[in-house]
Design a protein around this motif. Structure first.
Motif, short mmCIF file in Angstrom:
data_model
loop_
_atom_site.label_atom_id
_atom_site.label_comp_id
_atom_site.label_asym_id
_atom_site.label_seq_id
_atom_site.Cartn_x
_atom_site.Cartn_y
_atom_site.Cartn_z
N GLY A 110 -2.46 -7.74 8.35
CA GLY A 110 -1.38 -7.62 7.24
C GLY A 110 -0.43 -8.53 7.32
N PRO A 133 -8.86 1.92 2.55
CA PRO A 133 -8.04 0.76 2.81
C PRO A 133 -7.95 0.24 4.18
N ARG A 161 1.62 -3.50 5.73
CA ARG A 161 2.07 -4.59 4.68
C ARG A 161 2.53 -3.34 3.66
N PRO A 162 3.85 -3.12 3.53
CA PRO A 162 4.24 -2.07 2.72
C PRO A 162 4.29 -2.59 1.30
N ASP A 163 4.51 -3.80 1.02
CA ASP A 163 4.69 -4.43 -0.19
C ASP A 163 3.39 -4.89 -1.12
N GLY A 164 2.26 -4.18 -0.46
CA GLY A 164 0.92 -4.56 -1.38
C GLY A 164 -0.20 -3.47 -0.84
N ARG A 165 -1.06 -3.41 -1.75
CA ARG A 165 -2.20 -2.65 -1.50
C ARG A 165 -3.34 -3.29 -0.49
N ALA A 166 -3.75 -2.75 0.29
CA ALA A 166 -4.76 -3.31 1.37
C ALA A 166 -5.85 -3.07 0.83
N PRO A 167 -6.97 -4.23 0.90
CA PRO A 167 -8.43 -4.07 0.44
C PRO A 167 -9.01 -2.95 1.09
N THR A 168 -10.11 -2.59 0.47
CA THR A 168 -11.22 -1.61 1.46
C THR A 168 -11.69 -2.18 2.46
#
Length: 166
Positions: free
Chosen positions: A77, A122, A127-134
């Motif tokens: 992240g 995910p 990283r609270p500001d965005g979605r993590a990828p799978t």
């Protein structure tokens, strides 16, 4: 075959035989590529290891530094603001330090992956500001990214001292 290529030849290591699960196959191939690219950098002589081998400026040590930061961004992240700059290791960094940093990052990434049972979930990263990828996407991306740069590293290392093989 030139004598330099014969002198620096390492035997090719075949792709891994992994267990049958999708996760085992993906992680097995990623680890295989990770080991291959690190081996290309280990023992490479200064200053050639950081000298551009092609007009784009790509150099062997910079490739491994870049892959370290891609691993950190993908699995840990960490935010990277200038991807272009990641292709150059700091002048004070030795080959051994860059390789050790890469291997330590890979170990940390694998620790994260060890907690992942569902490839569709995910990547658990802070990283609270965005979605993590799978997890599946992250593994496929890292196989592609590492494989691409392992090929670059093959050519650059052969240009430096004739070393070939995986």
């Amino acid at each position: 075959m030139p004598a330099t290529a014969r002198r620096g030849h390492r035997g090719d290591t075949p792709p891994p035989r992994t267990a049958g699960s999708e996760s085992d196959v993906l992680r097995g191939f990623l680890d295989y590529l990770r080991d291959s690219v690190a081996a290309k950098v280990e023992g490479a002589p200064e200053p050639a290891v950081r000298t551009a081998g092609v007009p784009s400026g790509t150099n062997l040590l910079g490739l491994l530094h870049h892959l370290t930061l891609v691993e950190r961004a993908t699995f840990l992240g960490e935010r990277v603001t200038d991807w272009r700059a990641t292709f150059h290791a700091a002048p004070a960094d030795s080959v051994a330090e860059v390789v050790a940093r890469y291997r330590e990052t890979v170990a940390r990434a694998n620790d994260v992956l060890d907690t992942c049972d569902d490839l569709a979930a995910p990547v658990p990263r802070p990283r609270p500001d965005g979605r993590a990828p799978t997890v599946r996407w992250a593994l496929a991306h890292m196989i592609e990214e590492t494989g691409r740069h392992a090929g670059h590293a093959d050519v650059l290392r052969e240009l430096i001292d004739g070393t070939t093989g995986r």
